[in-house]
Design a protein around this motif. Structure first.
Motif, PDB file in Angstrom:
ATOM      1  N   PRO A 147       0.784  -1.063   0.022  1.00  0.00           N
ATOM      2  CA  PRO A 147      -0.045  -0.117   0.034  1.00  0.00           C
ATOM      3  C   PRO A 147       0.862   1.285   0.056  1.00  0.00           C
ATOM      4  O   PRO A 147       1.863   1.501   0.536  1.00  0.00           O
ATOM      5  CB  PRO A 147      -0.894  -0.212   1.574  1.00  0.00           C
ATOM      6  CG  PRO A 147      -0.563  -1.512   1.756  1.00  0.00           C
ATOM      7  CD  PRO A 147       0.617  -1.918   1.138  1.00  0.00           C
TER       8      PRO A 147
ATOM      9  N   ASP B 185      -2.514   2.787  -5.490  1.00  0.00           N
ATOM     10  CA  ASP B 185      -1.170   2.731  -5.487  1.00  0.00           C
ATOM     11  C   ASP B 185      -0.350   3.733  -6.469  1.00  0.00           C
ATOM     12  O   ASP B 185       0.879   3.667  -6.481  1.00  0.00           O
ATOM     13  CB  ASP B 185      -0.607   1.183  -5.973  1.00  0.00           C
ATOM     14  CG  ASP B 185      -0.945   1.058  -7.521  1.00  0.00           C
ATOM     15  OD1 ASP B 185      -1.296   1.858  -8.303  1.00  0.00           O
ATOM     16  OD2 ASP B 185      -0.471  -0.021  -7.945  1.00  0.00           O
TER      17      ASP B 185
ATOM     18  N   LYS C 215      -3.695   5.634   4.555  1.00  0.00           N
ATOM     19  CA  LYS C 215      -3.427   4.812   3.676  1.00  0.00           C
ATOM     20  C   LYS C 215      -4.305   5.098   2.257  1.00  0.00           C
ATOM     21  O   LYS C 215      -5.391   5.343   2.548  1.00  0.00           O
ATOM     22  CB  LYS C 215      -4.035   3.298   4.030  1.00  0.00           C
ATOM     23  CG  LYS C 215      -3.711   2.300   3.068  1.00  0.00           C
ATOM     24  CD  LYS C 215      -4.402   1.107   3.627  1.00  0.00           C
ATOM     25  CE  LYS C 215      -3.991  -0.109   2.582  1.00  0.00           C
ATOM     26  NZ  LYS C 215      -4.639  -1.353   3.143  1.00  0.00           N
TER      27      LYS C 215
ATOM     28  N   TRP D 272       5.435   3.868   0.116  1.00  0.00           N
ATOM     29  CA  TRP D 272       5.035   2.532   0.180  1.00  0.00           C
ATOM     30  C   TRP D 272       5.467   1.871   1.604  1.00  0.00           C
ATOM     31  O   TRP D 272       6.481   2.121   1.995  1.00  0.00           O
ATOM     32  CB  TRP D 272       5.457   1.347  -0.985  1.00  0.00           C
ATOM     33  CG  TRP D 272       4.819   1.586  -2.311  1.00  0.00           C
ATOM     34  CD1 TRP D 272       3.518   1.379  -2.593  1.00  0.00           C
ATOM     35  CD2 TRP D 272       5.312   2.558  -3.322  1.00  0.00           C
ATOM     36  NE1 TRP D 272       3.241   1.911  -3.788  1.00  0.00           N
ATOM     37  CE2 TRP D 272       4.068   2.521  -4.452  1.00  0.00           C
ATOM     38  CE3 TRP D 272       6.336   3.488  -3.462  1.00  0.00           C
ATOM     39  CZ2 TRP D 272       4.329   3.394  -5.530  1.00  0.00           C
ATOM     40  CZ3 TRP D 272       6.624   3.952  -4.746  1.00  0.00           C
ATOM     41  CH2 TRP D 272       5.575   3.656  -5.660  1.00  0.00           C
TER      42      TRP D 272
END
Length: 107
Positions: A2, A45, A41, A16
């Motif tokens: 993530p 991506d 989060k 990440w």
């Protein structure tokens, strides 16, 4: 893996990490005196920053010119801003935004 957005008192870090604890550890390693004030989060991506939101018109020209000035100034931000102002004719605030936004993107 993530993608996390980690905000400290002085920085916004995009990185990440396996989980929230790992994302917080990135700040501890890079900026030990700063505290995490927000950790998010990301739902995807990738991360996109709108140059228009940064107040930079005509993005393609700005990137090339700003990166050229950063290269000529060997990464010296103040010198790069002066060069950018001279080469493009923009004011101090526009030049600062262009140079700083390109510094964080890696020139």
């Amino acid at each position: 893996m993530p993608l996390f957005e980690i905000e400290t008192d002085n920085h916004i870090i995009i990185s990440w990490a396996q989980d929230s604890d790992s994302a917080s550890a990135i700040v501890t390693d890079a900026y030990p005196s700063e505290r995490v004030i927000r950790l998010t989060k990301r739902p995807r991506d990738t991360w996109v920053i709108s140059k228009a939101a940064l107040g930079i018109p005509n993005a393609a020209d700005v990137c090339d010119s700003a990166r050229d000035c950063l290269s000529k100034a060997q990464g010296d931000k103040v010198h790069a801003i002066r060069l950018y102002m001279h080469e493009t004719g923009v004011d101090l605030e526009q030049a600062r935004k262009a140079i700083e936004s390109n510094m964080v993107m890696g020139w």
